[in-house]
Design an enzyme around this catalytic site. Structure first.
Site, mmCIF file in Angstrom:
data_model
loop_
_atom_site.group_PDB
_atom_site.id
_atom_site.type_symbol
_atom_site.label_atom_id
_atom_site.label_comp_id
_atom_site.label_asym_id
_atom_site.label_seq_id
_atom_site.Cartn_x
_atom_site.Cartn_y
_atom_site.Cartn_z
ATOM 1 C CD GLU A 165 -8.763 -3.867 -19.710
ATOM 2 O OE1 GLU A 165 -9.880 -4.387 -19.815
ATOM 3 O OE2 GLU A 165 -8.551 -2.858 -19.033
ATOM 4 C CD GLN A 340 2.989 8.856 -6.714
ATOM 5 O OE1 GLN A 340 1.951 9.235 -6.205
ATOM 6 N NE2 GLN A 340 4.166 9.263 -6.307
#
Ligand code: NAP
Ligand code: SF4
Length: 667
Positions: A165, A340
């Site tokens: 990452e 979210q």
């Protein structure tokens, strides 16, 4: 015979046997930083009790300079070890195994002290890292090894070394971030020296009976990233250095390609793990957008990996594996990959939770206890707020009747589900449907609830949602509402969308697509975003080749700022980039004069112009639908008003579900 024989098969690692092939992947939740270790323990223990084969914690910093942000949790002292011991004890008591992730952020560390192979700032950080000298590199290795040893002392069953990452170890691997010309840079042999050395020394320090996972980046999705040949060379060297398992990393954080968002096809990157697997002798774990037992089983049955990693699905449902094993997979609350309540919270400095499961990371605070005095409860509105209220209230023993004027449950979730790239919402609607069917909730659908229907209930909950705002634009009777459009009304070739909030973006996305959604066609999705093959281009980047848009779209707002600023923190850029790729003209600072047969007359920068559109779609926000609540109050009944009926502004399913769950927990 189980439906998921591959997923539920044990995996023998020699000194230890994992009970199944499901890894709960690492997630930063923010719980450790609260200092409430009982809460951390409760979070992980619930996932262990729910059947995860092996849990990996959120990333722990090996030292101050490597922390993702100042004050990031790590194992720095005896007190830290004692705190972590509470977590490992709780997980073991619940029958699970847990490894601690060691995460050195390198130049991604959000602080002035950050260090890296070269002094090259990342595009997602304001800080230029300090280039490490040989002694500095040695210190980093020692700190990582010390963290691993402390993890063992704290009772962990292993460690995961974060090498993907775009974090510290990954930064050494590629020329994009490593411009050194000493032993730690230049040739690939030199660039991979650090990760290999870290694994070798960690193994030496922790001994053979300790799980050592290395997270390897299979496709960097940044310019000058690793080639496939290099990935394989590294994987073999990491295996030789003593790793027990290789976990998959996909894309650097600075990549401009979505890798875990809901619009990414399910299991979009397992083809890479499948390619790596025959190259090494240790088990490989695949990851990214695997969120149901069916998908996990399919990937494993096809031989693409030895294990699957799921992270966010364990926020959505702690009992994912237990339910799959018990033949109750349809009761697994699905992670819809919306970010979210998880990543958007993390990046706003808030505690993680989950849109579909407000108890995630709140296990000790939001508890559904049986009611001591069961009541007759009416819930009006079977959208997310109403459905969640009904389910939790029924679970607690209340007698619940759920009303909706529609013939089906789901409310506005159906609108979201019709948008290309938001197909996961269909699974959420199906889950609510199943849970309601299997609960004691009485459904009364297809009929308006009148005030007199509610008079006999001890508690009345109004979750009647929202209605479109009337923007009062001259000629608006010629316009369509977002409701018409998302329910399939015919729309012309050239369209102006009034309002660039979440719904304006969704409607624009709907309008520029035709035919198969890229989310349901991996090859198409890869072309749209330029996801190539690292065997052909270093880092796996290809030139994006999006399909031509189905319509010409103008997306408008009155505010002068860039449209889409209010979208999700970790997903807004994806929506903006997707529409830009389809040629959508996004305009702020617009005032609407009239909708005429010629199009939409607007004023911008003091000049009037007619946008020559066939249709105008109103997405100008929403207002609370409170007429029933007001009628009840007039009759002397005080209802609970939740969701959009309570506050329409900034309404989303996360707030609606959370509010419903919390109300029902207290009824
Ligand atoms: P919204 O986000 O509040 O956006 C309303 C839009 O209408 C704004 O662009 C606003 O911009 C414009 N507007 C407001 N009053 C207007 C008026 N009188 N005349 C013309 N334009 C007006 O509402 P929404 O798009 O309906 O979305 C509702 C909620 O659903 C969002 O808050 C969001 O949380 C949720 N949602 C989220 C997503 C997501 O991607 N996460 C997707 C869909 C929905 P100006 O005032 O500048 O014109
Ligand atoms: Fe999945 Fe959304 Fe829950 Fe995050 S908030 S775990 S993405 S459903």
């Amino acid at each position: 015979m189980t439906t998921y024989p591959h997923l539920l098969a044990p995996l023998d690692l020699g000194h230890v046997r994992l009970r199944n092939r499901v890894l709960m992947g690492s997630m930063h939740t923010g719980l450790e930083e609260t200092g409430d270790w009982g809460r951390v323990a409760a979070f992980y223990a619930a996932r262990a009790a729910g059947g995860a084969g092996l849990i990996v914690t959120g990333g722990m910093a090996p030292n101050r300079e490597g922390g993702v942000f100042p004050g990031a949790a790590g194992l720095f002292s005896d007190t830290d070890i004692a705190n972590h011991r509470r977590v490992t004890d709780a997980v073991h008591d619940a029958g699970g195994l847990i490894a601690m992730q060691i995460l050195h952020a390198g130049r991604y560390a959000y602080g002035k002290e950050c260090v890296a192979p070269s002094a090259i700032k990342s595009p997602i950080s304001p800080f230029v890292p300090r280039e490490l000298d040989a002694e500095g590199i040695e210190k980093q290795i020692t700190d990582i090894v010390t963290a691993a040893v402390r993890a063992r002392e704290a009772g962990y069953d292993g460690v995961e070394i974060m090498g993907s990452e775009g974090y510290f170890l990954n930064q050494f691997l590629v020329r994009h971030t490593n411009r050194r010309d000493d032993d730690w840079g230049g040739s690939y042999e030199n660039r991979m020296r650090l990760p290999v050395e870290v694994v070798r020394r960690v193994r030496e320090a922790v001994g053979p009976e300790f799980i050592l996972i290395y997270r390897i980046s299979l496709i960097d999705l940044v310019p000058d990233g690793s080639s496939w040949e290099e990935v394989v060379q590294l994987a073999r060297a990491i295996e030789a250095a003593g790793a027990s398992l290789l976990n998959t990393g996909i894309g650097w954080h600075e990549a401009r390609v979505p890798t875990i968002a809901t619009s990414v096809p399910r299991a979009a990157f397992t083809w890479l793990t499948a390619r790596l697997r025959p190259e090494v002798g240790i088990p490989v774990i695949t990851s990214n957008r695997i969120n149901t037992p069916e998908v996990g089983e399919r990937v494993l049955a096809a031989g693409q990996a030895d294990m699957v990693s799921m992270a966010r699905p364990f926020l959505a449902d702690a009992n994912f594996v237990a339910k799959a094993a018990a033949g109750r997979a349809e009761e697994i609350a699905p992670c819809i990959a919306c970010n979210q309540a998880c990543l958007d919270h993390t990046f706003s400095g808030k505690l993680t939770s989950c849109l579909v499961n407000p108890r995630a990371c709140h296990e000790t605070e939001l508890v559904y206890t049986p009611s001591e005095a069961p009541k007759r409860v009416a819930v009006v509105g079977a959208g997310p707020a109403g459905m969640m209220t009904a389910l939790v209230a029924a679970e607690r023993g209340h007698q619940v009747v759920l009303f909706d004027r529609a013939e089906r449950v789901g409310g506005q979730l159906h609108l979201a589900a019709s948008v290309p790239g938001k197909e996961e919402f269909k699974g959420l609607i199906a889950w609510f449907g199943t849970m309601l069917e299997r609960s004691t909730v009485e459904l009364r659908l297809g009929a308006e609830a009148r005030p007199e229907d509610l008079a006999g209930f001890e508690q009345v909950v109004i979750a009647t949602g929202v209605a479109p705002r009337d923007p009062g634009i001259a000629g608006q009777e010629r316009a369509l509402s977002y409701l018409d459009v998302l329910q399939g009304a015919p729309v012309g070739r050239r369209v102006a969308v009034i309002g660039a909030g979440g719904i304006g973006f969704d409607v624009s996305e709907y309008l520029v697509h035709s035919g198969t959604s890229p989310t349901e066609d991996l090859a198409l999705w890869r072309r749209e975003w330029g996801v190539g093959d690292p065997a052909e281009a270093a880092g796996g980047l290809a030139a994006p080749a999006p399909e031509a848009p189905a319509r010409e779209v103008w997306l408008l707002q009155r505010k002068a700022e860039k449209p889409g600023r209010g979208l999700g923190k970790t997903t807004g850029w994806i929506h903006r980039a997707a529409l830009a790729a389809k040629g959508v003209k996004m305009m702020g600072g617009v005032s609407y004069k009239a909708i005429t047969p010629e199009g939409l007359l607007v004023e911008r920068d003091g000049a009037e112009q007619v946008l020559p559109v066939d249709d105008v779609v109103l997405c100008a926000g929403q207002v609370s639908e409170r007429s029933l609540a007001d009628a009840l109050i007039a009759m002397g009944i005080t209802p609970h008003v939740i969701g959009g009926a309570d506050v329409a502004a900034e309404l989303d399913a996360k707030r609606a579900i959370d509010q419903g769950a919390r109300l029902a927990a207290a009824l």
